[in-house]
Scaffold this motif. Structure first.
Motif, short mmCIF file in Angstrom:
data_model
loop_
_atom_site.label_atom_id
_atom_site.label_comp_id
_atom_site.label_asym_id
_atom_site.label_seq_id
_atom_site.Cartn_x
_atom_site.Cartn_y
_atom_site.Cartn_z
N HIS A 1 8.66 -25.34 -7.02
CA HIS A 1 7.44 -25.00 -6.28
C HIS A 1 6.85 -26.19 -5.51
O HIS A 1 6.52 -26.04 -4.32
N PRO A 2 6.69 -27.36 -6.12
CA PRO A 2 6.12 -28.47 -5.33
C PRO A 2 7.02 -28.89 -4.17
O PRO A 2 6.53 -29.35 -3.14
N VAL A 3 8.33 -28.73 -4.34
CA VAL A 3 9.25 -29.04 -3.23
C VAL A 3 9.02 -28.06 -2.10
O VAL A 3 8.94 -28.44 -0.92
N MET A 4 8.92 -26.77 -2.42
CA MET A 4 8.63 -25.77 -1.40
C MET A 4 7.32 -26.08 -0.68
O MET A 4 7.24 -26.01 0.55
N ALA A 5 6.31 -26.43 -1.44
CA ALA A 5 5.00 -26.72 -0.84
C ALA A 5 5.07 -27.93 0.09
O ALA A 5 4.46 -27.93 1.17
N ALA A 6 5.80 -28.96 -0.31
CA ALA A 6 5.93 -30.15 0.53
C ALA A 6 6.65 -29.82 1.84
O ALA A 6 6.25 -30.28 2.92
N ILE A 7 7.70 -29.01 1.76
CA ILE A 7 8.44 -28.62 2.97
C ILE A 7 7.54 -27.85 3.92
O ILE A 7 7.51 -28.11 5.13
N TRP A 8 6.77 -26.91 3.38
CA TRP A 8 5.93 -26.09 4.25
C TRP A 8 4.72 -26.85 4.77
O TRP A 8 4.24 -26.56 5.88
N THR A 9 4.25 -27.82 4.03
CA THR A 9 3.21 -28.69 4.58
C THR A 9 3.73 -29.40 5.82
O THR A 9 3.05 -29.47 6.86
N TRP A 10 4.96 -29.89 5.72
CA TRP A 10 5.58 -30.55 6.87
C TRP A 10 5.79 -29.57 8.02
O TRP A 10 5.56 -29.91 9.19
#
Length: 389
Positions: A346-355
């Protein structure tokens, strides 16, 4: 003493913020369960009362890797009264030749021309296909979908039974490789976790209309009455825009789960994921910089910060991570996605979508460039969907 007081205030503020984040995720868990329970699913064994001609319209630009499989899947439908139109949108990879090698009287290939001023490529291709269509029902789909044989029959049955003007199908996403597995679940999470999607089928509010390139089945008479894709010529997200346009003119639209009958591998690799969503995420926010800032801040606060606070031992943050994991496991199990990804990415997904959001704001907002299938547009001359005209 002042330093100690300030430290206490910061700790208290973070503690309170962690509690707010926890409350938000409890609500997200409830929404997920309600959506999974109340959004209807297509039934593979459903048979329509009658079989009006369905025209499947597929815009295809450089889709040589998948187009034959897609077209053959449509031609293999158990629904008998069907025609398939492929609009070869100036492909340079042999897409047109591949489709023409499929010999079936129900298949038509149109060599598309370059879009005229004011048109984006995909809406223009769909418009060209609709002009050649003979069907009473039109099914607008992307070129990278695989429909199981009962899919169209099940969709027509549902549309007839519910009396809707437009029916949209939500598919099962196929994901391969770490980048796709980490990033793409944002789509089903947006649909099932972050939005009260179940309400969409119970209201005619235009902003809650949902559509998708995975399948918009629309009544031809309604499509012609609302002006078709001529009203969506500059729409970056034409599929949602079509559903909104139908509702704007008083038509009913619904969305159904179709993951047992429709599958899609939307992008191949993380690079394609980032590029693909860069083009439309800022547009989805109305090209509003305040909204863009709030979304980026929300990604950091509600999706990444709990994991950082958990490292400090904050009990609310730890509970939040448990709730996030439970939410994802429930959703991923229902949709048959990988449970290890549900638990750990989940935090990886969130970081990608923030970018992705930051990149979309920069490229399509500040630089005003929209890159789409090898074409470059001025982003200021595009819209998320149909503007009121």
């Amino acid at each position: 003493m002042n330093i100690e007081h300030s430290t206490f205030n910061i700790a208290f503020d973070l503690h309170l913020l962690a509690l707010v984040i926890l409350a938000a995720w409890v609500l997200a868990l409830i929404r997920t369960i309600v959506n999974l329970t109340l959004i209807p699913s297509l039934r593979a064994g459903a048979r329509p009362a009658d079989e009006p001609l369905v025209t499947v319209i597929i815009p295809a630009r450089d889709e040589a890797h998948i187009i034959e499989r897609t077209v053959r899947a449509f031609l293999a439908q158990t629904y008998a009264n069907i025609e398939v139109i492929v609009v070869n949108d100036r492909s340079a990879d042999g897409t047109g030749e591949i489709v023409r090698a499929i010999h079936d009287d129900r298949l038509t290939v149109i060599d598309g021309v370059e879009p005229p001023p004011g048109w984006l490529g995909k809406p223009w291709a769909l418009h060209q296909g609709s002009r050649a269509a003979r069907g009473e029902l039109l099914l607008f789909v992307d070129a990278d979908l695989i429909y199981a044989p009962p899919a169209i029959g099940a969709a027509v049955t549902y549309l007839q039974a519910r009396g809707v003007a437009l029916l949209s199908l939500f598919p099962r996403l196929e994901m391969r490789g770490f980048g796709e597995i980490a990033s793409m679940p944002m789509m089903p999470m947006a649909f099932h976790t972050f939005l009260p999607t179940w309400i969409s089928n119970r209201t005619r509010f235009e902003r809650l209309a949902l559509g998708g390139g995975t399948g918009n089945l629309v009544v031809r008479e309604v499509y012609e009455t609302i002006g078709g894709h001529e009203q969506l010529s500059d729409a970056v997200v034409d599929d949602i825009a079509l559903a909104r346009l139908v509702r704007r003119h008083g038509g009913r639209t619904e969305i159904v789960r179709a993951e047992e009958l429709v599958s899609l591998r939307m992008y191949h690799g993380l690079r394609e994921v980032v590029d693909g969503f860069t083009k439309n995420t800022f547009s989805a926010l109305g090209r509003n910089y305040v909204a863009g800032f709030l979304v980026v801040a929300g990604c950091v606060i509600f999706h990444i910060l709990p994991y950082a606070l958990a490292l400090t031992g904050d009990r609310y943050a730890i509970i939040t991570i448990v709730i996030i994991s439970i939410t994802r496991v429930i959703l991923f199990r229902s949709l048959r996605y990988r449970l290890d990804a549900a638990l750990f990415l989940h935090p990886v997904m969130a970081a990608i979508w923030t970018w992705i959001f930051i990149r979309s704001i920069w490229i399509t907002g500040i630089r005003r460039k929209l890159l789409w299938r090898g074409r470059t547009y001025d982003a200021r001359e595009t819209s998320f969907g149909a503007e009121r005209r």
